[in-house]
Design an enzyme around this catalytic site. Structure first.
Site, mmCIF file in Angstrom:
data_model
loop_
_atom_site.group_PDB
_atom_site.id
_atom_site.type_symbol
_atom_site.label_atom_id
_atom_site.label_comp_id
_atom_site.label_asym_id
_atom_site.label_seq_id
_atom_site.Cartn_x
_atom_site.Cartn_y
_atom_site.Cartn_z
ATOM 1 N N ARG A 85 0.465 -10.734 6.887
ATOM 2 C CA ARG A 85 0.558 -9.530 6.055
ATOM 3 C C ARG A 85 1.829 -8.797 6.464
ATOM 4 O O ARG A 85 1.889 -8.139 7.500
ATOM 5 C CB ARG A 85 -0.698 -8.667 6.257
ATOM 6 C CG ARG A 85 -1.980 -9.414 5.892
ATOM 7 C CD ARG A 85 -3.204 -8.545 6.033
ATOM 8 N NE ARG A 85 -3.334 -7.936 7.341
ATOM 9 C CZ ARG A 85 -3.859 -8.525 8.420
ATOM 10 N NH1 ARG A 85 -4.313 -9.774 8.349
ATOM 11 N NH2 ARG A 85 -3.925 -7.885 9.567
ATOM 12 N N CYS A 98 14.454 24.628 3.133
ATOM 13 C CA CYS A 98 13.634 25.273 2.109
ATOM 14 C C CYS A 98 12.791 24.210 1.396
ATOM 15 O O CYS A 98 12.910 23.023 1.663
ATOM 16 C CB CYS A 98 14.513 25.982 1.087
ATOM 17 S SG CYS A 98 15.752 27.079 1.803
ATOM 18 N N MET A 99 11.963 24.667 0.458
ATOM 19 C CA MET A 99 11.109 23.717 -0.253
ATOM 20 C C MET A 99 11.933 22.712 -1.069
ATOM 21 O O MET A 99 11.603 21.535 -1.144
ATOM 22 C CB MET A 99 10.142 24.465 -1.178
ATOM 23 C CG MET A 99 9.090 23.544 -1.783
ATOM 24 S SD MET A 99 8.031 24.350 -2.987
ATOM 25 C CE MET A 99 6.961 25.314 -1.939
ATOM 26 N N ASP A 100 13.021 23.209 -1.675
ATOM 27 C CA ASP A 100 13.759 22.374 -2.622
ATOM 28 C C ASP A 100 15.238 22.193 -2.290
ATOM 29 O O ASP A 100 15.945 21.483 -2.998
ATOM 30 C CB ASP A 100 13.671 23.007 -4.022
ATOM 31 C CG ASP A 100 12.280 23.529 -4.294
ATOM 32 O OD1 ASP A 100 11.371 22.697 -4.424
ATOM 33 O OD2 ASP A 100 12.090 24.760 -4.317
ATOM 34 N N TYR A 147 16.042 31.128 5.164
ATOM 35 C CA TYR A 147 14.899 31.968 5.538
ATOM 36 C C TYR A 147 14.920 32.316 7.021
ATOM 37 O O TYR A 147 15.124 31.447 7.866
ATOM 38 C CB TYR A 147 13.585 31.238 5.234
ATOM 39 C CG TYR A 147 13.322 31.066 3.760
ATOM 40 C CD1 TYR A 147 13.159 32.175 2.927
ATOM 41 C CD2 TYR A 147 13.240 29.800 3.195
ATOM 42 C CE1 TYR A 147 12.917 32.015 1.569
ATOM 43 C CE2 TYR A 147 12.998 29.632 1.833
ATOM 44 C CZ TYR A 147 12.836 30.742 1.033
ATOM 45 O OH TYR A 147 12.597 30.581 -0.312
ATOM 46 N N HIS A 198 -6.872 -7.484 12.421
ATOM 47 C CA HIS A 198 -5.662 -6.659 12.490
ATOM 48 C C HIS A 198 -5.391 -6.285 13.942
ATOM 49 O O HIS A 198 -6.300 -5.875 14.658
ATOM 50 C CB HIS A 198 -5.866 -5.394 11.640
ATOM 51 C CG HIS A 198 -4.632 -4.567 11.445
ATOM 52 N ND1 HIS A 198 -3.445 -5.089 10.978
ATOM 53 C CD2 HIS A 198 -4.393 -3.245 11.646
ATOM 54 C CE1 HIS A 198 -2.534 -4.108 10.899
ATOM 55 N NE2 HIS A 198 -3.087 -2.994 11.305
ATOM 56 N N ARG A 213 -11.662 -0.237 13.964
ATOM 57 C CA ARG A 213 -11.607 0.392 12.636
ATOM 58 C C ARG A 213 -12.682 -0.260 11.776
ATOM 59 O O ARG A 213 -13.846 -0.229 12.167
ATOM 60 C CB ARG A 213 -10.181 0.239 12.083
ATOM 61 C CG ARG A 213 -9.827 1.176 10.977
ATOM 62 C CD ARG A 213 -8.319 1.260 10.733
ATOM 63 N NE ARG A 213 -7.709 -0.002 10.294
ATOM 64 C CZ ARG A 213 -6.424 -0.139 9.970
ATOM 65 N NH1 ARG A 213 -5.612 0.887 10.031
ATOM 66 N NH2 ARG A 213 -5.936 -1.301 9.605
ATOM 67 N N LYS A 225 0.846 -1.207 0.000
ATOM 68 C CA LYS A 225 0.000 0.000 0.000
ATOM 69 C C LYS A 225 0.875 1.248 0.000
ATOM 70 O O LYS A 225 2.075 1.160 0.317
ATOM 71 C CB LYS A 225 -0.917 -0.016 1.224
ATOM 72 C CG LYS A 225 -0.180 -0.004 2.569
ATOM 73 C CD LYS A 225 -1.151 -0.213 3.727
ATOM 74 C CE LYS A 225 -0.396 -0.275 5.054
ATOM 75 N NZ LYS A 225 -1.301 -0.628 6.171
HETATM 76 C C1 LIG Z 1 -0.710 -1.746 6.813
HETATM 77 C C2 LIG Z 1 -1.332 -2.996 7.222
HETATM 78 C C3 LIG Z 1 -0.548 -4.133 7.475
HETATM 79 C C4 LIG Z 1 0.959 -4.111 7.476
HETATM 80 O O1 LIG Z 1 1.420 -3.683 8.742
HETATM 81 P P1 LIG Z 1 2.983 -3.600 9.060
HETATM 82 O O2 LIG Z 1 3.041 -3.146 10.459
HETATM 83 O O3 LIG Z 1 3.555 -2.610 8.108
HETATM 84 O O4 LIG Z 1 3.541 -4.959 8.838
HETATM 85 C C5 LIG Z 1 -1.208 -5.318 7.739
HETATM 86 N N1 LIG Z 1 -2.546 -5.372 7.785
HETATM 87 C C6 LIG Z 1 -3.337 -4.294 7.575
HETATM 88 C C7 LIG Z 1 -4.802 -4.430 7.641
HETATM 89 C C8 LIG Z 1 -2.756 -3.065 7.296
HETATM 90 O O5 LIG Z 1 -3.529 -2.000 7.097
#
Ligand SMILES: *Cc1c(COP(=O)(O)O)cnc(C)c1O
Length: 379
Positions: A222, A314-316, A268, A169, A139, A41
């Site tokens: 995951r 700065c920005m850049d 700045y 999760h 969530r 992601k």
């Molecule tokens: C982002 C996410 C993960 C990964 O988590 P990490 O801590 O980066 O391993 C796993 N499951 C869900 C639902 C997530 O949103």
């Protein structure tokens, strides 16, 4: 296609071999009966979603996951043919597209699924879903057996909907106190037991849980932040079952060097003034690249030594106080190793009062990503 010529020397180097090594080492640790879902992601935590997805599949990951439908479509359109799971909530109109593209979506309520089925007028290919259980994160996800049963009954009635997986999760898996995680796991498994048939993939762990306790491995984990070689927290860093290989560096070069006499204001607001005659170098990276203004004072590596960013970022561009006179073109490492020194994402995160995840995803799109280990060679 991204540009392949970059005139500005500021770049992120991504070592895909490190990412592959992290997957292989993790597979060895957790055992081959647990699949790896590589979490890509937010543009692969800033590393490049397509490149990381390809590397992850090459190293043995069986699925990649993203947060949003758009991220999943982007991967499919880029030619990623393997399983893609959207872990976040998707709008109902996406269901048809998901089925068509073979993208697996997350479902939290029976109403959502029923409406998706009704509105679709039939899917071209079966719609694969993973049901999300909220075991304590608060969530998305359902929390009781009745809600789960309603989803199962829809799946049973419609042949073109497949229950491919169920997951939850953890909220506190990266902490020293495991009580909350144990409770979440127990609640999740209790709900999973109520299913008439076990789906293909039951999964619960993020990087932290997967690294700390293989009992939470189940059918799949995951694997997110640690895929990229970063520990989820200091606590987990102290308990790693194998060494993670860092995959990201941010590099630049000095584009200007000058000797400024004592009392010269820099940048700045003139908030930094040289205290003696100082060699000041300019690096072409700023807050528009992800070098947040709060990183003023952070050290970079130049000539194998630590040198502080002085004055407002700065920005850049930003300025560093050099240890001695250095030539234009001298390499500067902002995150990574140079000689014996290393600056990590964690060091930036600590200075900014955040976590390394936020550092990784804040590197702006305009900074080119250069890949090492793409198709087995440097590019
Ligand atoms: C982002 C996410 C993960 C990964 O988590 P990490 O801590 O980066 O391993 C796993 N499951 C869900 C639902 C997530 O949103």
């Amino acid at each position: 296609m991204r540009n392949s010529i970059h005139y500005r020397p500021t770049r992120v180097t991504i070592n895909l071999d490190a990412i592959k090594a992290n997957i292989r080492n993790f597979t060895q640790h957790i055992g081959s009966s647990t699949e790896i879902i590589a979490v890509v992601k937010a543009n692969g935590y800033g590393h490049g979603d397509v490149e990381v997805a390809i590397a992850a599949f090459e190293a043995g990951a069986k699925m990649v996951s993203v947060a949003t439908p758009d991220e999943a479509v982007r991967l499919r359109m880029a030619g990623i043919g393997g399983d893609i799971l959207v872990m976040g909530a998707a709008p109902i109109v996406f269901a048809k597209k998901a089925a068509e593209l073979g993208i697996i979506i997350t479902v939290s309520t029976a109403e959502w699924l029923q409406t998706a089925v009704n509105d679709s007028g039939g899917f071209v290919k079966p719609l694969k879903i993973h049901v999300k259980i909220d075991s304590g994160m608060g969530r998305i996800g359902l929390r009781d057996a009745a809600s789960l049963e309603s989803i199962v009954s829809i799946v049973e009635r419609f042949d073109d909907v497949q229950l491919d997986g169920i997951f939850t999760h953890f909220a506190c898996a990266d902490e020293g106190n495991h009580k909350k995680t144990e409770e979440q796991f127990a609640m999740f498994m209790d709900l999973v037991q109520t299913l008439p048939e076990k789906p293909r993939l039951v999964h619960a762990s993020n990087s932290a849980a997967a690294l700390l306790n293989t009992d939470y491995g189940l059918d799949a984990v995951r694997f997110g932040i640690s895929l990229y070689g970063v520990a989820p927290s200091d606590y987990v860093a102290g308990k790693l079952p194998f060494q993670l290989e860092r995959s990201l560096q941010i590099e630049s070069e000095l584009v200007h060097v000058k000797l400024l006499e004592a009392g010269s204001p820099i940048s700045y607001g003139g908030t930094y003034e040289t205290v003696e005659d100082e060699w000041i170098g300019t690096i072409p990276i700023g807050y528009a690249d992800g070098l947040r203004r709060g990183l003023r004072g952070q050290e970079v590596l130049v000539g194998g030594e630590r040198a502080p960013i002085v004055g407002t970022i700065c920005m850049d561009q930003c300025m560093v106080k050099l240890p001695y006179k250095m030539p234009i073109g001298e390499k500067v490492m902002l995150i990574g190793c140079q000689g014996k020194e290393e600056v990590t994402m964690e060091e930036w995160a600590e200075r900014l009062g955040t976590i390394p995840y936020e550092i990784a995803v804040s590197i702006a799109e305009r900074v080119p990503r250069i890949y090492i280990g793409k198709d087995g060679q440097s590019t």
